[in-house]
Design an enzyme around this catalytic site. Structure first.
Site, PDB file in Angstrom:
ATOM      1  N   CYS A 199       0.867  -1.181   0.000  1.00 44.67           N
ATOM      2  CA  CYS A 199       0.000   0.000   0.000  1.00 44.67           C
ATOM      3  C   CYS A 199       0.897   1.223   0.000  1.00 44.67           C
ATOM      4  O   CYS A 199       2.086   1.134   0.276  1.00 44.67           O
ATOM      5  CB  CYS A 199      -0.917   0.008   1.220  1.00 44.67           C
ATOM      6  SG  CYS A 199      -2.289   1.184   1.031  1.00 44.67           S
ATOM      7  N   CYS A 225      -3.934   6.167  -0.047  1.00 49.82           N
ATOM      8  CA  CYS A 225      -3.389   4.885  -0.505  1.00 49.82           C
ATOM      9  C   CYS A 225      -2.982   4.896  -1.981  1.00 49.82           C
ATOM     10  O   CYS A 225      -2.616   3.862  -2.538  1.00 49.82           O
ATOM     11  CB  CYS A 225      -4.402   3.774  -0.252  1.00 49.82           C
ATOM     12  SG  CYS A 225      -4.873   3.651   1.489  1.00 49.82           S
ATOM     13  N   LYS A 259     -12.118  -4.722   1.809  1.00 48.43           N
ATOM     14  CA  LYS A 259     -11.582  -3.891   2.871  1.00 48.43           C
ATOM     15  C   LYS A 259     -12.510  -2.703   3.043  1.00 48.43           C
ATOM     16  O   LYS A 259     -12.708  -1.910   2.122  1.00 48.43           O
ATOM     17  CB  LYS A 259     -10.177  -3.425   2.512  1.00 48.43           C
ATOM     18  CG  LYS A 259      -9.593  -2.476   3.539  1.00 48.43           C
ATOM     19  CD  LYS A 259      -8.148  -2.194   3.268  1.00 48.43           C
ATOM     20  CE  LYS A 259      -7.628  -1.179   4.263  1.00 48.43           C
ATOM     21  NZ  LYS A 259      -6.211  -0.891   4.034  1.00 48.43           N
ATOM     22  N   ARG A 273      -3.419   3.437  12.367  1.00 43.51           N
ATOM     23  CA  ARG A 273      -3.031   4.679  11.698  1.00 43.51           C
ATOM     24  C   ARG A 273      -2.114   5.509  12.580  1.00 43.51           C
ATOM     25  O   ARG A 273      -1.220   6.193  12.111  1.00 43.51           O
ATOM     26  CB  ARG A 273      -4.267   5.472  11.283  1.00 43.51           C
ATOM     27  CG  ARG A 273      -4.968   4.770  10.144  1.00 43.51           C
ATOM     28  CD  ARG A 273      -6.150   5.550   9.619  1.00 43.51           C
ATOM     29  NE  ARG A 273      -6.871   4.753   8.636  1.00 43.51           N
ATOM     30  CZ  ARG A 273      -8.057   5.078   8.148  1.00 43.51           C
ATOM     31  NH1 ARG A 273      -8.659   6.177   8.556  1.00 43.51           N
ATOM     32  NH2 ARG A 273      -8.630   4.300   7.266  1.00 43.51           N
ATOM     33  N   ARG A 278     -11.114   7.700   3.454  1.00 41.85           N
ATOM     34  CA  ARG A 278     -10.837   6.654   2.468  1.00 41.85           C
ATOM     35  C   ARG A 278     -12.111   6.080   1.829  1.00 41.85           C
ATOM     36  O   ARG A 278     -12.074   5.033   1.211  1.00 41.85           O
ATOM     37  CB  ARG A 278     -10.045   5.525   3.122  1.00 41.85           C
ATOM     38  CG  ARG A 278      -8.717   5.950   3.730  1.00 41.85           C
ATOM     39  CD  ARG A 278      -7.736   4.789   3.717  1.00 41.85           C
ATOM     40  NE  ARG A 278      -6.727   4.832   4.749  1.00 41.85           N
ATOM     41  CZ  ARG A 278      -5.708   5.691   4.809  1.00 41.85           C
ATOM     42  NH1 ARG A 278      -5.576   6.615   3.889  1.00 41.85           N
ATOM     43  NH2 ARG A 278      -4.828   5.628   5.789  1.00 41.85           N
ATOM     44  N   LYS A 329     -11.716  -7.539   5.819  1.00 35.80           N
ATOM     45  CA  LYS A 329     -11.136  -6.677   6.845  1.00 35.80           C
ATOM     46  C   LYS A 329     -12.040  -5.493   7.107  1.00 35.80           C
ATOM     47  O   LYS A 329     -12.477  -4.857   6.144  1.00 35.80           O
ATOM     48  CB  LYS A 329      -9.771  -6.199   6.353  1.00 35.80           C
ATOM     49  CG  LYS A 329      -9.099  -5.179   7.225  1.00 35.80           C
ATOM     50  CD  LYS A 329      -7.874  -4.656   6.554  1.00 35.80           C
ATOM     51  CE  LYS A 329      -7.348  -3.532   7.404  1.00 35.80           C
ATOM     52  NZ  LYS A 329      -6.262  -2.842   6.769  1.00 35.80           N
ATOM     53  N   SER A 333      -6.632  -3.432  14.354  1.00 36.84           N
ATOM     54  CA  SER A 333      -6.122  -2.759  15.548  1.00 36.84           C
ATOM     55  C   SER A 333      -7.235  -2.304  16.500  1.00 36.84           C
ATOM     56  O   SER A 333      -7.080  -2.394  17.718  1.00 36.84           O
ATOM     57  CB  SER A 333      -5.266  -1.568  15.131  1.00 36.84           C
ATOM     58  OG  SER A 333      -5.999  -0.659  14.337  1.00 36.84           O
ATOM     59  N   TYR A 341      -3.240  -9.076  16.080  1.00 34.25           N
ATOM     60  CA  TYR A 341      -2.241  -8.541  17.013  1.00 34.25           C
ATOM     61  C   TYR A 341      -2.112  -9.426  18.241  1.00 34.25           C
ATOM     62  O   TYR A 341      -1.229  -9.212  19.056  1.00 34.25           O
ATOM     63  CB  TYR A 341      -2.618  -7.100  17.390  1.00 34.25           C
ATOM     64  CG  TYR A 341      -2.630  -6.211  16.158  1.00 34.25           C
ATOM     65  CD1 TYR A 341      -1.444  -5.710  15.645  1.00 34.25           C
ATOM     66  CD2 TYR A 341      -3.818  -5.954  15.465  1.00 34.25           C
ATOM     67  CE1 TYR A 341      -1.431  -4.951  14.487  1.00 34.25           C
ATOM     68  CE2 TYR A 341      -3.824  -5.192  14.312  1.00 34.25           C
ATOM     69  CZ  TYR A 341      -2.626  -4.697  13.827  1.00 34.25           C
ATOM     70  OH  TYR A 341      -2.613  -3.963  12.673  1.00 34.25           O
TER      71      TYR A 341
END
Ligand code: PBG
Length: 329
Positions: free
Chosen positions: A118, A128, A193, A203, A215, A246, A272, A311
């Site tokens: 990306c 992006c 996404k 971010r 976005r 996602k 995240s 994560y």
């Protein structure tokens, strides 16, 4: 049809071993991918440890620990020294991710190295793709994305994962890889996404919040599920080897729909914000982090994901316990 009192579903729930015998979904560390951030300067995040940044040297030590715990795949995100309009740091030969790959590759020959393809961490404006007349220009971004993927392949990546959501990026990347004899390099496309509120901590960690606008002009509308299947289908037609949904938890229905529609490997990105919510609640004493994380990851697999980017991968490795991957580290 027999039913109560002949049928008693509690019989197989009596003990842990009985439940284990009939469990439908298991968490296998081999299907988890740990995201890692590599940057010129380290940055320890106490509240969200998985959002910490590593230098290339620090990354080597972190990965050594992960491999020892049994983690078999990582995905790299880069924070460059400088950002510009052309996202030079994304595709240059000695970019931060390329340097990290060259350092990791010989040390961990069996570790699966995925890279996020990306431009947003590398553009001065945080979008992006490249900006033309105030908008993210689709076709002009493709060339830079393809160049980025090729440079990752040259530096030693095993899988490239485009996350930009430009139309036609998978075809552009496939063609560029094949031109350079990387026809064996798989593409894991972030196909569906969504323009999600759950990317906040990422971010922050990646320094990739857009400087203007948002976005929604390229990432998907959270309200759409049928469109997600079209995205998956188009990416597969363009040559994606695996597709990804996602975020994960707010989109379990999309994971399930993709599972039913396509016989290809399906990834899910437990992003995240999903991680941060549980962390924050656990810190307030409202949830048990481990139980909530294991339940979340189980739900993502139960919905139909084959591989999960999370994560919690490092924690999972210590929670489930496992023998090290042979021949690495
Ligand atoms: C890059 C990218 C993002 C994430 C993964 N790749 C950020 C974004 O699209 O804004 C988010 C991952 C996360 O929140 O954990 N485009």
């Amino acid at each position: 049809m027999s039913s109560f009192p002949d049928v008693r579903l509690r019989r197989f729930r009596r003990t842990g071993s009985l439940r284990g015998l009939v469990r439908e979904t298991r968490l296998d560390l081999q299907s988890f991918v740990m995201p890692l951030f590599v940057a010129p300067e380290p940055l320890v995040d106490e509240a969200l440890p998985a959002m910490s940044r590593f230098t290339v040297d620090g990354l080597l030590r972190e990965v050594e620990g992960l491999v020892r715990l049994g983690v078999s795949a990582v995905i790299l995100f880069g924070i460059p020294e400088e950002k510009d309009e052309q996202a030079t740091g994304a595709w240059e030969d000695d970019g931060i991710v390329q340097r990290a790959l060259r350092a990791l590759r010989p040390e961990f020959p069996e570790l699966v190295l995925l890279t996020d393809v990306c431009l947003c961490e590398y553009t001065s404006h945080g979008h992006c793709g490249v900006i033309v007349d105030g908008e993210v220009h689709n076709d002009q971004s493709l060339e830079l994305l393809a160049r980025t993927a090729v440079s990752h392949a040259e530096a030693g990546a095993d899988v490239v994962a485009p996350s930009d959501m430009m139309d036609g990026r998978v075809a552009a990347i496939r063609e560029a890889l094949d031109d350079r004899d990387f026809e064996s390099m798989p593409i894991l496309a972030y196909s569906a996404k969504y323009a999600s509120a759950f990317y906040g901590p990422f971010r922050e960690a990646a320094g990739s919040a857009p400087a203007f606008g948002d976005r929604r002009g390229y990432q998907m509308d959270p309200a759409n599920a049928r469109e997600a299947l079209r995205e998956c289908e188009l990416d597969l037609e363009e040559g994606a080897d695996a597709i990804m949904i996602k975020p994960a938890l707010p989109y379990l229905d999309v994971i399930r729909a993709a599972r039913e529609a396509f016989d290809v490997p399906i990834g899910a990105y437990n992003v995240s914000g999903e991680y941060a919510m549980v962390k924050a609640a656990a810190r307030s004493g409202w949830l048990d982090e481990r139980q909530a994380a294991l339940e979340s990851l189980t739900a993502i697999k139960r919905a139909g994901a084959d591989l999960v980017l999370s994560y919690w991968t490092k924690d999972l490795a210590s929670w489930v316990g496992s023998s090290p991957v042979p021949g690495t580290g």
